[in-house]
Design an enzyme around this catalytic site. Structure first.
Site, PDB file in Angstrom:
ATOM      1  N   GLU A   1      -3.519 -35.619  10.758  1.00  0.00           N
ATOM      2  CA  GLU A   1      -3.576 -34.281  10.258  1.00  0.00           C
ATOM      3  C   GLU A   1      -3.934 -32.864  11.413  1.00  0.00           C
ATOM      4  OE1 GLU A   1      -7.134 -35.626   6.552  1.00  0.00           O
ATOM      5  OE2 GLU A   1      -8.176 -35.589   8.649  1.00  0.00           O
TER       6      GLU A   1
ATOM      7  N   ASP B   1      -7.905 -38.339  12.494  1.00  0.00           N
ATOM      8  CA  ASP B   1      -8.932 -37.372  11.333  1.00  0.00           C
ATOM      9  C   ASP B   1      -8.547 -36.045  12.276  1.00  0.00           C
ATOM     10  OD1 ASP B   1     -10.502 -37.141   9.310  1.00  0.00           O
ATOM     11  OD2 ASP B   1     -12.087 -36.431  10.593  1.00  0.00           O
TER      12      ASP B   1
END
Length: 715
Positions: A438, A409
């Site tokens: 990400e 994340d």
């Protein structure tokens, strides 16, 4: 927490410099000299600079004779004979601190043994540390830690303390605090204590499945533990719980497959689980109807309690989560764990901040905590012990739970060296394991070249990144609800479409693409974040539902048949909706739950997606690992707006066909399309139906492309 009253403050900012802050109400903020008191020794400090502040005078002083040793108490005295304790300041963010106190052992946390349990924590700035143990009959007792090398503290308890609760009490800057061990493998109900466990009693270790030959062989399916089975119509008994994954043969009310059987039939290779480590936002009380996806991390190595049938039993939590992973493995489905090492829930309350204040989090040029994550803190992965924690945690999940890969994340908060170290260490356990993240460019105080983001993808070989070029080109901007991409009918994007369909690597050897290799491109049009594709289309397109379904299927087809790693959001294959809610992280279960009635209603689309996955798996040309193979075998072109064709030639070495032609058409008007000359083609997919064995033969020179459609032809 005890509050210390000081007339002025002294901070160790490097091992050779001390900063004094004298309020103006203290002798008008004036002192002419300062002395360091070290036992019976008095050492003069040299004033290098005086800096007026709004409410105090700042003095920067240096100590020439020797370096301060952390873990000992020092005092400062000024010309007025007023003493203050030397507090730990910015020294903890210096490279010298990192080098001097780095600990490379693999035994932080609790090492359980029958006769002796060893507790170890890293807290170089503490002057004392104590262990608090709470027995099953609620008796509390404290033990002192002994300071070892490199800032590590050790406490040996020579008795069997399995099942005992524990906490750590460090004394830093004369203040005692209490925290849960950040390395805790288990926590009590509602995360109030760490728990001593014997992992041998908490189900045997899982082993990861062998990695696929290439990450591009993966088809990733993202889901949340609770969403997956929460709906009554899911047919699962243990709704919203880990144990739903143990249920076999479950069906919807009308007899359609659901649960783990559904995942197996769909043909996905990897399930990506939203965070399953301990998080805040939901209590462990079964009656709590609060909802949270899990991006409020508390304890990174302990399973979340709200998904457990017995959250009060730490061993049961571990057993249940291990069983989830094993049940998926039994169906030859690998597990990617969504991990959130970029921030903690509340910095001030976190174990990291209490153990070594100021070390584990980034600070800006003014010394204030940075906030690139948008949640109040950025984990300082570039610091050696922060990086070590992340790597240790990753290896623990692999070695104990058998996790097959990880999704990071907000990976752009982390640094390149940390991600490279993770890749290297993971490969020692499971070479080729899928690592994706990400890679957004976030405003955190790291030099641009050190950020693990899309801009630095060429430094992050072996790590896939969510391709926002792909997402925004096919679907339209995530940040502008009304922006439309190719699949939603926006013409004049054809050149961008050509790039993203071919792995975003650049189609000529001299062209620098977003990625060096296609294995780095995670292709997607929706995830748990932001609007689902269906909800975006409903908001920005005034078209009938049949056209919307065709557009949705077109976008999903492009995800599954492009070069790179395809990624599906759970329920995408049956037009998942969250009733228009854009960010449903804390919306009720009714909004977030997977709607198995839609799975029934749109089974024809489910079967279509299932067949596309089979087609992708059937030929290696859809799954090239190297960019030079794409450049050698793939030709992409567009003869008109809203029309792209992708031609694969001479690809028989990689599968059953020598030529593959894909046509993607997003216009609402039918059009004639001339096929390449040569032998007859076999149609594998027409946008509504698909079959790896072929739908029909095509011996005409041209074909009428239906409005908003896609085709796969082979020969």
């Amino acid at each position: 927490m005890l509050v210390i009253s000081r007339q002025y403050d002294a901070f160790l900012d490097t091992f050779n410099s001390i900063t004094m802050i004298l309020p103006y109400h203290y002798h008008e903020g004036h002192s002419s000299h300062f002395t360091l008191i070290k036992g019976d020794e008095r050492i003069a400090l040299h004033i290098e600079e005086k800096i007026p502040l709004n409410d105090a005078m700042k003095y920067v002083t240096t100590i020439q004779s020797e370096k301060i040793i952390l873990g000992k108490c020092y005092e400062i005295v000024d010309e007025h004979d007023t003493r203050t304790d030397l507090q730990i300041g910015a020294v903890i963010r210096t490279e010298e601190f990192d080098q001097r106190y780095y600990y490379d052992g693999h035994d932080l946390g609790v090492t359980y043994q029958d006769g002796c349990t060893v507790f170890k924590v890293w807290s170089p700035t503490a002057t004392e540390v104590r262990l608090k143990l709470k027995s099953p009959d609620d008796e509390e007792i404290q033990y002192p830690f002994e300071r070892m090398e490199n800032g590590v503290w050790e406490c040996r308890v020579n008795t069997d303390v399995e099942g005992y609760f524990y906490s750590i009490l460090p004394c830093i800057n004369l203040i005692w605090d209490e925290l849960i061990d950040p390395y805790a493998k288990a926590v009590s109900l509602n995360s109030e204590w760490g728990v001593v466990i014997n992992l041998d009693n908490a189900h045997e270790k899982n082993k990861p499945l062998p990695a696929l030959t290439s990450p591009t062989d993966a088809v990733i399916y993202e889901l949340n533990i609770r969403d997956f089975s929460a709906q009554q119509e899911s047919g699962m008994k243990f709704r919203g719980k880990y144990c739903a994954f143990t249920e076999k043969g479950t069906t919807t009310p009308n007899g359609f497959s659901s649960g783990i059987q559904y995942l197996k039939e769909l043909g996905v290779t990897h399930v990506e689980l939203l965070p399953v480590n301990d998080f805040d936002g939901v209590t462990d009380n079964p009656s709590d109807t609060s909802y949270n996806w899990g991006y409020n991390p508390l304890f990174f190595n302990a399973p979340e309690g709200s998904y457990s049938l017995k959250p009060e039993d730490p061993n049961e939590r571990i057993r249940e989560l291990k069983t989830v992973i094993q049940c998926l493995h039994d169906e030859n489905i690998r597990v990617i764990q969504d991990v959130v090492y970029n921030h903690v829930f509340i910095r001030e309350d976190s174990s990291f901040e209490k153990l070594v204040p100021g070390y584990f989090f980034r600070h800006d040029e003014n010394g204030l905590p940075s906030n690139g994550t948008g949640v109040g803190n950025d984990f300082a992965s570039e610091r050696l012990m922060a990086r070590k924690f992340i790597v240790d945690s990753i290896l623990y999940w692999m070695n104990e739970y058998g996790v097959d890969g990880f999704r990071f994340d907000l990976m752009g908060i982390l640094d390149v060296k940390t991600m490279t170290a993770i890749r290297e260490e993971v490969d020692k356990v499971l070479p080729g394991a899928v690592l994706i993240g990400e890679g957004w460019d976030l405003n955190t105080p790291l030099p641009p070249h050190q950020k693990a983001n899309l801009r630095n993808a060429h430094q992050l070989q072996g790590i896939g990144q969510f391709n926002d070029w792909f997402r925004d080109t096919i679907k339209g901007s995530t940040f502008n609800l009304y922006d439309k991409g190719f699949a939603l009918g926006h013409g004049h994007l054809e050149q961008k479409v050509e790039l993203v369909l071919t792995g975003s690597v650049g189609m000529s050897s001299g062209e620098r693409g977003l990625f060096k290799e296609p294995v780095q491109s995670v292709n997607y049009v929706e995830s748990h974040d932001n609007h689902t594709l269906w909800d975006k289309m409903k908001a920005c397109l005034n078209e009938d539902e049949e056209i919307l379904k065709a557009r949705h299927s077109l976008a999903t087809t492009m995800v599954l048949l492009s070069q790179g790693i395809p990624f599906l959001h759970a329920g995408q294959e049956f037009f998942r909706t969250k009733k228009g809610i854009e960010n449903s992280y804390n919306s009720p279960v009714e909004i977030n739950q997977l709607d198995w009635i839609r799975r029934e209603k749109f089974d024809n689309v489910v079967q279509y997606v299932k067949a596309l996955i089979q087609i992708r798996k059937s030929h290696g040309a859809f799954r090239f690992q190297k960019s030079e193979l794409i450049r050698e075998h793939v030709k992409v072109s567009h003869s008109q707006a809203n029309l792209i064709d992708v031609l694969y030639q001479n690809v028989h070495p990689y599968g059953p066909w020598d030529e593959i032609l894909m046509v993607f058409h997003s216009d609402t008007k039918a059009c004639e399309y001339t096929l390449p000359e040569g032998n007859d083609w076999i149609c594998l997919s027409d946008g509504n139906r698909a079959s790896v064995s072929g739908l029909y033969d095509l011996n005409e020179a041209s074909i009428t492309l239906e409005p908003v459609s896609s085709y796969v032809f082979v020969r």
